[in-house]
Design a protein around this motif. Structure first.
Motif, mmCIF file in Angstrom:
data_model
loop_
_atom_site.group_PDB
_atom_site.id
_atom_site.type_symbol
_atom_site.label_atom_id
_atom_site.label_comp_id
_atom_site.label_asym_id
_atom_site.label_seq_id
_atom_site.Cartn_x
_atom_site.Cartn_y
_atom_site.Cartn_z
ATOM 1 N N GLU A 81 29.922 38.142 45.828
ATOM 2 C CA GLU A 81 29.921 37.137 44.547
ATOM 3 C C GLU A 81 30.564 37.801 43.494
ATOM 4 O OE1 GLU A 81 26.639 35.853 41.294
ATOM 5 O OE2 GLU A 81 26.182 36.556 43.169
ATOM 6 N N ILE A 82 30.499 39.099 43.051
ATOM 7 C CA ILE A 82 30.856 39.672 42.115
ATOM 8 C C ILE A 82 32.840 39.898 42.419
ATOM 9 C CG2 ILE A 82 31.612 42.017 40.698
ATOM 10 C CD1 ILE A 82 28.108 42.165 41.424
ATOM 11 N N ARG A 83 33.275 39.961 43.679
ATOM 12 C CA ARG A 83 34.362 40.337 43.928
ATOM 13 C C ARG A 83 35.292 39.001 43.732
ATOM 14 N NH1 ARG A 83 33.627 42.701 48.451
ATOM 15 N NH2 ARG A 83 33.995 44.804 47.578
ATOM 16 N N ALA A 84 34.605 37.745 44.140
ATOM 17 C CA ALA A 84 34.942 36.552 43.890
ATOM 18 C C ALA A 84 35.179 36.306 42.481
ATOM 19 C CB ALA A 84 34.303 35.467 44.603
ATOM 20 N N PHE A 85 34.240 36.699 41.573
ATOM 21 C CA PHE A 85 34.064 36.525 40.134
ATOM 22 C C PHE A 85 35.520 37.279 39.554
ATOM 23 C CE2 PHE A 85 33.183 38.006 36.117
ATOM 24 C CZ PHE A 85 32.787 36.962 35.308
ATOM 25 N N LEU A 86 35.619 38.402 39.952
ATOM 26 C CA LEU A 86 36.678 39.351 39.348
ATOM 27 C C LEU A 86 38.062 38.891 39.958
ATOM 28 C CD1 LEU A 86 34.902 42.798 39.711
ATOM 29 C CD2 LEU A 86 35.072 41.395 37.586
#
Ligand code: ZN
Ligand code: FE
Ligand code: FE
Ligand code: ZN
Length: 254
Positions: A81-86
């Motif tokens: 989820e964090i990877r997609a956000f960044l």
């Protein structure tokens, strides 16, 4: 060079996003002798945040470098989820911070009663395990407030430096940067994050350092950053890390 790479305009009960407030962040930075500031909004406020508004105000202060980043609340399991956000946003830098351990959010006054459910040494061990996983994730440039878990003065039986060791090893192996965060000076622990022993250990391991106030108000930008720079110097640091487009540079400290 003095910098502040941990500035918030949003949260938790206070929101400073008027043009006047945004300009005041820059003015305060300059008045405290800073050359560079990095806005690091909490990731969970990003739905409600337009970095362009900061950059518009920043243009009125050409003698100040303004960077836009984010402070991500790291929880093991959130990596994708964090990877997609960044991936969707062009940040200058990304701070990874641990504010909860196994569902226990531990860094606000209202969390204090819940400490009774934990054995402190175990809590520290679990906390540093999360920090190590944040470092290993490869998602971050900076690990935020490295020893935040000491905030309310709960002291483990085992040596705190030993408990932090797995996190230090992971940070060092990943080539990550830490920050010397001054906000703990205004919390019950009344100390910088990290404290002197841990900071010295980071220096010994060659872990780069940046400086941050964790300001949540315009007038707190750069608060005690000069003192932090002096402590870093005493610990052996001679450079401070700055970031642009997620590329790190090291410039002379002080
Ligand atoms: Zn915050
Ligand atoms: Fe934080
Ligand atoms: Fe913060
Ligand atoms: Zn923070």
């Amino acid at each position: 060079m003095l910098v502040d790479y941990h500035v918030h305009t949003l949260g938790h009960d206070t929101f400073h996003r008027s043009d006047e407030d945004l300009a005041l962040y820059c003015q305060t930075a300059l008045s405290r002798g800073l050359k560079e500031i990095g806005f690091a909004e909490h990731d969970y406020y990003y739905f409600d945040f337009d970095p362009e508004r900061i950059l518009v105000q920043a243009r009125r202060f050409p003698e100040l470098n303004v960077r836009v980043g984010v402070e991500v609340d790291f929880v093991p399991g959130r990596e994708a989820e964090i990877r997609a956000f960044l991936k969707a946003r062009p940040f200058d830098f990304v701070i990874g911070s641990v504010h909860q351990v196994d569902g226990f959010s531990f860094d606000e006054e209202r969390d204090i009663p819940k400490y009774a459910e934990w054995e402190t040494t175990d809590l520290f061990r679990r906390y540093y395990s999360c920090v190590a996983q944040a470092a290993v994730s490869g998602l971050f440039d900076i690990i935020g407030h490295l020893d935040l878990i000491k905030i309310f003065n709960f002291v483990p039986l085992q040596d705190a430096l030993e408990l932090a060791w797995p996190a230090l090893a992971a940070i060092s192996a990943a080539g990550l940067c830490i920050e010397l965060n001054t906000n703990g000076r205004y919390k019950p622990v009344r100390d910088f994050y990290p404290g002197q022993a841990l900071l010295t250990e980071c220096r010994r391991l060659g872990i780069p350092l940046t400086l941050g106030s964790d300001a949540h108000q315009p007038t707190d930008v750069g608060r005690e950053v000069r003192l932090a720079a002096a402590l870093a110097w005493r610990a052996g640091y001679r450079k401070v890390a700055t970031f642009s487009n997620r590329k790190r540079s090291l410039v002379p400290l002080g």
